[in-house]
Design a protein around this motif. Sequence first.
Motif, mmCIF file in Angstrom:
data_model
loop_
_atom_site.group_PDB
_atom_site.id
_atom_site.type_symbol
_atom_site.label_atom_id
_atom_site.label_comp_id
_atom_site.label_asym_id
_atom_site.label_seq_id
_atom_site.Cartn_x
_atom_site.Cartn_y
_atom_site.Cartn_z
ATOM 1 N N ALA A 80 -1.407 0.251 -9.674
ATOM 2 C CA ALA A 80 -1.842 -0.754 -9.018
ATOM 3 C C ALA A 80 -0.774 -1.513 -8.285
ATOM 4 C CB ALA A 80 -3.031 -1.629 -9.881
ATOM 5 N N ASN A 112 -4.459 1.513 -5.391
ATOM 6 C CA ASN A 112 -5.958 0.754 -5.755
ATOM 7 C C ASN A 112 -5.628 -0.125 -6.475
ATOM 8 O OD1 ASN A 112 -8.586 0.264 -6.293
ATOM 9 N ND2 ASN A 112 -8.935 1.762 -4.782
ATOM 10 N N ARG A 113 -6.302 -1.444 -6.403
ATOM 11 C CA ARG A 113 -6.331 -2.527 -7.451
ATOM 12 C C ARG A 113 -7.065 -2.155 -8.857
ATOM 13 N NH1 ARG A 113 -6.436 -8.123 -3.576
ATOM 14 N NH2 ARG A 113 -4.715 -7.263 -2.145
ATOM 15 N N LEU A 115 -3.031 7.693 -1.714
ATOM 16 C CA LEU A 115 -4.151 6.920 -1.412
ATOM 17 C C LEU A 115 -3.942 5.510 -1.472
ATOM 18 C CD1 LEU A 115 -6.815 9.310 -2.777
ATOM 19 C CD2 LEU A 115 -6.166 9.054 -0.449
ATOM 20 N N GLY A 116 -2.734 5.029 -1.473
ATOM 21 C CA GLY A 116 -2.436 3.611 -1.398
ATOM 22 C C GLY A 116 -2.486 3.390 -3.064
ATOM 23 N N ALA A 175 -10.551 -6.118 -11.003
ATOM 24 C CA ALA A 175 -10.934 -5.004 -10.398
ATOM 25 C C ALA A 175 -10.577 -3.827 -11.406
ATOM 26 C CB ALA A 175 -10.132 -4.606 -9.298
ATOM 27 N N SER A 176 -9.852 -3.814 -12.290
ATOM 28 C CA SER A 176 -9.255 -2.623 -13.201
ATOM 29 C C SER A 176 -9.963 -3.139 -14.647
ATOM 30 C CB SER A 176 -7.911 -2.752 -13.625
ATOM 31 O OG SER A 176 -7.192 -2.520 -12.140
ATOM 32 N N HIS A 197 -6.838 0.090 -10.464
ATOM 33 C CA HIS A 197 -6.033 1.468 -11.193
ATOM 34 C C HIS A 197 -5.159 1.059 -12.227
ATOM 35 C CE1 HIS A 197 -6.805 4.803 -7.853
ATOM 36 N NE2 HIS A 197 -7.924 4.386 -8.269
ATOM 37 N N SER A 223 0.843 -0.925 0.116
ATOM 38 C CA SER A 223 0.054 -0.063 -0.066
ATOM 39 C C SER A 223 0.660 1.339 0.135
ATOM 40 C CB SER A 223 -0.618 -0.129 1.218
ATOM 41 O OG SER A 223 -1.776 -1.338 1.217
#
Length: 358
Positions: free
Chosen positions: A235, A152-153, A149-150, A253-254, A155, A81
């Motif tokens: 990601a 994100n998977r 913001l980390g 997720a993407s 992204h 993260s």
Amino acid sequence: MEFDLIHRYFKTPFGGLAQANPDTVLFGIGDDCATLRLAPDFHLFTSTDTLVEGVHFFSDDPPGVTGWKALASNLSDLAASGASPLGFTLNLSLPEIDENWLAGFSAGLLDIATRFNCPLVGGDTTSAGSNPLKTLSITVFGQAPASHLGFNRAHAKIGEEVWLSGTPGLARLGLLLEYQRRGRLEQLCKGHELPQVQALLAAMPAQLRQIAVSQLGMPVPRIELGLQLRGLASACLDLSDGLSGDLAHISSASEVSAILFQSSLESMWRKLWPEIDQQANAAGLLKVLLVQTLTGGDDFELCWTAHPNRHDAIQSLKAGLHCVGVIEPGSGIWLQSQGASRERVSSCSFNHFAEIQN
Ligand code: ADP
Ligand code: MG
């Protein structure tokens, strides 16, 4: 009695680490709540993991290795993260008071906590009752600037490259070696897989065996790399269940597909095992190694995607980072071989329930 134990194995040995972080740990072990301070304009990141004896660690594993691994898997989530460690809590459920085990466990845990400056700030210690197995649960806390913001998977974007740190699959080789040492290799490899794996283990140079066993028992979470990837990766995740299954989380997720290049994955292994091409059945051995990378769990290396214009910046971060694929339109994970052919990799992650030890 219980408080005695907490003092002996946790409050006292870990006290120095908490005291060395007075700006972060306002109150630690001993109070009802621990109080941690975030840096101004930082966000809190947290993750938790449970290890069950016989499932996630061997009953006869050295307890120091179990202690190391328990925190390593949590720190690895922070790494994925892009967060830096603040502290952690530890929940222990024990069938009996085994002071030898507690002393070794506490020492291994302190080693990794000190290495990553991650103080133990609290926890819970309970009797497992009639359950004969130990259960450990760790919750880790970390922080990162609010602007990050980390990773994100969701992204990953079309055209981005897929990167790996280290050599995922090594921990699985370590697990195979540990099972072989206990005369239980058949439990991990079914049918035609067994002779192939036996041939691989027999051919492995001694140094590679050592690296594999230590990758399994004492994985090094990629905290520093996670921090360096802020602003470079889109990601990112840590590989705990095997590349094909974990990368599938990013691709779904993407809403994209991920293409892995067989030649890039093979070069990754050749860097660790340059003499492999002198083996009569080098192609067969490389294929078995590839399967370990795609399906083997517990490496705690990072896998991320990044725009190609970040390629040089990433490559120059450190040695041992491998660009192994690309993100395309579509869905799923694909393996592209030397020729034009491409095959879909079924999502065959390490299955926690299929591999119960003992
Ligand atoms: P409470 O009943 O208020 O939760 P406990 O008696 O369970 O408190 O624990 C006393 C203190 O010891 C608390 O600060 C708790 O966080 C800490 N503690 C208990 N077990 C552990 C452990 N395994 N590791 C670290 N701290 C622990
Ligand atoms: Mg309690």
